[in-house]
Design a protein around this motif. Structure first.
Motif, PDB file in Angstrom:
ATOM      1  N   THR A   1       1.496   5.426  -0.733  1.00 61.19           N
ATOM      2  CA  THR A   1       1.504   4.158  -0.329  1.00 61.19           C
ATOM      3  C   THR A   1       1.878   4.045   1.277  1.00 61.19           C
ATOM      4  O   THR A   1       2.903   4.914   1.398  1.00 61.19           O
ATOM      5  CB  THR A   1       1.820   3.113  -1.238  1.00 61.19           C
ATOM      6  N   GLU A   2       1.559   3.264   2.056  1.00 61.99           N
ATOM      7  CA  GLU A   2       2.011   2.937   3.299  1.00 61.99           C
ATOM      8  C   GLU A   2       3.250   1.986   3.334  1.00 61.99           C
ATOM      9  O   GLU A   2       4.037   2.081   4.186  1.00 61.99           O
ATOM     10  CB  GLU A   2       1.022   2.304   4.340  1.00 61.99           C
ATOM     11  N   THR A   3       3.502   1.389   2.195  1.00 59.01           N
ATOM     12  CA  THR A   3       4.931   0.830   2.131  1.00 59.01           C
ATOM     13  C   THR A   3       5.551   1.004   0.599  1.00 59.01           C
ATOM     14  O   THR A   3       5.471   0.249  -0.328  1.00 59.01           O
ATOM     15  CB  THR A   3       4.209  -0.818   2.111  1.00 59.01           C
ATOM     16  N   PRO A   4       6.003   2.356   0.621  1.00 61.96           N
ATOM     17  CA  PRO A   4       6.511   2.916  -0.690  1.00 61.96           C
ATOM     18  C   PRO A   4       7.796   1.905  -0.850  1.00 61.96           C
ATOM     19  O   PRO A   4       8.136   1.597  -2.202  1.00 61.96           O
ATOM     20  CB  PRO A   4       7.119   4.153  -0.292  1.00 61.96           C
ATOM     21  N   TYR A   5       8.649   1.403  -0.030  1.00 64.36           N
ATOM     22  CA  TYR A   5       9.792   0.603  -0.235  1.00 64.36           C
ATOM     23  C   TYR A   5       9.353  -1.009  -0.832  1.00 64.36           C
ATOM     24  O   TYR A   5       9.912  -1.525  -1.817  1.00 64.36           O
ATOM     25  CB  TYR A   5      10.566   0.425   0.959  1.00 64.36           C
ATOM     26  N   LEU A   6       8.522  -1.438  -0.318  1.00 61.90           N
ATOM     27  CA  LEU A   6       7.882  -2.754  -0.859  1.00 61.90           C
ATOM     28  C   LEU A   6       7.179  -2.649  -2.203  1.00 61.90           C
ATOM     29  O   LEU A   6       7.437  -3.459  -2.925  1.00 61.90           O
ATOM     30  CB  LEU A   6       6.959  -3.167   0.539  1.00 61.90           C
TER      31      LEU A   6
ATOM     32  N   ALA B   1      13.268  -3.786   6.792  1.00 59.75           N
ATOM     33  CA  ALA B   1      13.207  -5.272   6.692  1.00 59.75           C
ATOM     34  C   ALA B   1      11.583  -5.733   7.171  1.00 59.75           C
ATOM     35  O   ALA B   1      11.193  -6.201   5.978  1.00 59.75           O
ATOM     36  CB  ALA B   1      14.256  -5.996   7.431  1.00 59.75           C
ATOM     37  N   GLU B   2      11.122  -5.092   7.953  1.00 67.55           N
ATOM     38  CA  GLU B   2       9.761  -5.441   8.189  1.00 67.55           C
ATOM     39  C   GLU B   2       8.741  -5.057   7.231  1.00 67.55           C
ATOM     40  O   GLU B   2       7.908  -5.957   6.764  1.00 67.55           O
ATOM     41  CB  GLU B   2       9.302  -4.891   9.467  1.00 67.55           C
ATOM     42  N   GLU B   3       9.101  -3.910   6.506  1.00 69.01           N
ATOM     43  CA  GLU B   3       8.096  -3.553   5.545  1.00 69.01           C
ATOM     44  C   GLU B   3       8.342  -4.405   4.300  1.00 69.01           C
ATOM     45  O   GLU B   3       7.477  -4.771   3.818  1.00 69.01           O
ATOM     46  CB  GLU B   3       8.368  -2.042   5.137  1.00 69.01           C
ATOM     47  N   LEU B   4       9.475  -4.658   3.945  1.00 69.61           N
ATOM     48  CA  LEU B   4      10.078  -5.438   2.801  1.00 69.61           C
ATOM     49  C   LEU B   4       9.500  -6.812   2.924  1.00 69.61           C
ATOM     50  O   LEU B   4       9.076  -7.605   1.899  1.00 69.61           O
ATOM     51  CB  LEU B   4      11.293  -5.434   2.171  1.00 69.61           C
ATOM     52  N   LEU B   5       9.428  -7.524   4.196  1.00 71.94           N
ATOM     53  CA  LEU B   5       8.889  -9.000   4.284  1.00 71.94           C
ATOM     54  C   LEU B   5       7.502  -9.098   4.853  1.00 71.94           C
ATOM     55  O   LEU B   5       7.065  -9.890   5.280  1.00 71.94           O
ATOM     56  CB  LEU B   5       9.817  -9.305   5.704  1.00 71.94           C
TER      57      LEU B   5
END
Length: 320
Positions: free
Chosen positions: A3-8, A102-106
């Motif tokens: 996924t492009e957003t693994p942390y999110l 932060a940008e990814e998580l938000l």
């Protein structure tokens, strides 16, 4: 499947995500030095912003308890213009690698926020330090940061939905360890549901909550977590006057608005203003000497915090 957003993805599924080796060895050394100095200043009465044993939530006393009673367990306002070492803390807080997470998580991963002509979506919020109490252990009770434990199941469900409309967060909150740290205990997945009957009826300091997980961090590791995951802290005391055994940077970054078709944006702003401004950051962030000298983006983020207000009359999220 990647996924492009693994942390999110991990945050949404589990309520937390551990990011190993966020700091280099040199960064760990520099920040540990600055954090130790800040802690020494606070323990010796030369920095007036702190968290004290046995209180868990603000407002905090103005005088720290003696070491024999546990003293302090936190140092507040690492970005305050009067704190020695502030520049070191600010370089980390506003570093591209932290802002990118932060940008990814938000949900802002592709937002053109680094452009000087763009509208900055991130808000500077809080940056504090969690330390070991002296002479005795100290524990935080099970809690969610913005939902009182007295809430009924229906109230709890409504507040969880309002604080994360459509699953979107209004802020990214993290612990960054400068020493080995196993203080944070969470119940994975509890950020998206009401408490079970067992959780609701558990003792405030229940040592064996069903499904709990101890988040273990090595120096340089970070954990970003949903502030309304069911969690608590267990802090081992250190010898009075001994070497600091816990130095954990505790920060949060916000996003200017989380709107949906239900019109939750205004409520989100009010809730977040209380959560942030209850700590007193609004008393100094507007000052002329509060500028960071790190370029335009930190100043835009600071301006977004200034726009939240001074904090007068916002009250407190939780009591105790």
């Amino acid at each position: 499947m990647t996924t492009e957003t693994p942390y999110l993805t991990a945050l949404q599924q589990n309520g937390f995500v551990v990011i190993p080796s966020l700091l280099t060895p040199d960064e760990i050394t520099s920040l540990r030095t600055a954090a130790t100095k800040a802690t020494t200043l606070t323990r010796t009465g030369h920095w007036p912003h702190f968290r004290t044993v046995p209180k868990q939530f603000p407002p905090w006393p103005t005088t720290p308890p003696p070491a024999s009673e546990g003293g302090i367990w936190g140092v507040q306002h690492l970005l305050h213009p009067s704190l020695p070492g502030r520049a070191e803390f600010a370089r980390f807080y506003f570093s591209p690698k932290v802002l990118a997470i932060a940008e990814e998580l938000l949900g802002l991963k592709n937002h053109p926020s680094s452009s000087s002509t763009s509208d900055e979506p991130l808000v500077m919020e809080l940056f504090n330090l969690l330390v070991a109490p002296e002479t005795k252990d100290f524990e935080l009770r099970w809690h969610r940061d913005d939902i009182p434990e007295t809430a009924s199941a229906d109230e709890e469900a409504a507040m969880l939905a309002a604080k994360s409309p459509a699953g979107k967060q209004s802020h990214a909150q993290y612990n960054l360890a400068l020493c080995p740290d196993a203080s944070l205990i969470v119940v994975p997945g509890s950020h998206r549901r009401v408490r079970t009957e067992v959780e609701r009826n558990a003792a405030p300091y229940e040592p064996h909550m069903p499904g709990q997980l101890v988040v273990e961090l090595r120096p340089g590791d970070a954990v970003f977590y949903d502030s309304n995951i069911l969690h608590r802290g267990v802090y081992k005391g250190k010898e009075e006057g001994g070497e600091e055994s816990r130095l954990t940077l505790h920060g949060s970054l916000g996003v200017k608005g989380v709107a949906d078709d239900q019109g939750h944006d205004a409520e989100q702003k009010k809730v977040r203003a209380t959560a942030v401004l209850q700590h007193g950051v609004g008393a100094w962030v507007h000052r002329d000497d509060a500028a960071f000298g790190l370029g335009e983006r930190p100043e835009k983020m600071r301006a977004n915090l200034v726009a939240m207000g001074t904090g007068e009359g916002v009250g407190f999220s939780l009591q105790g």
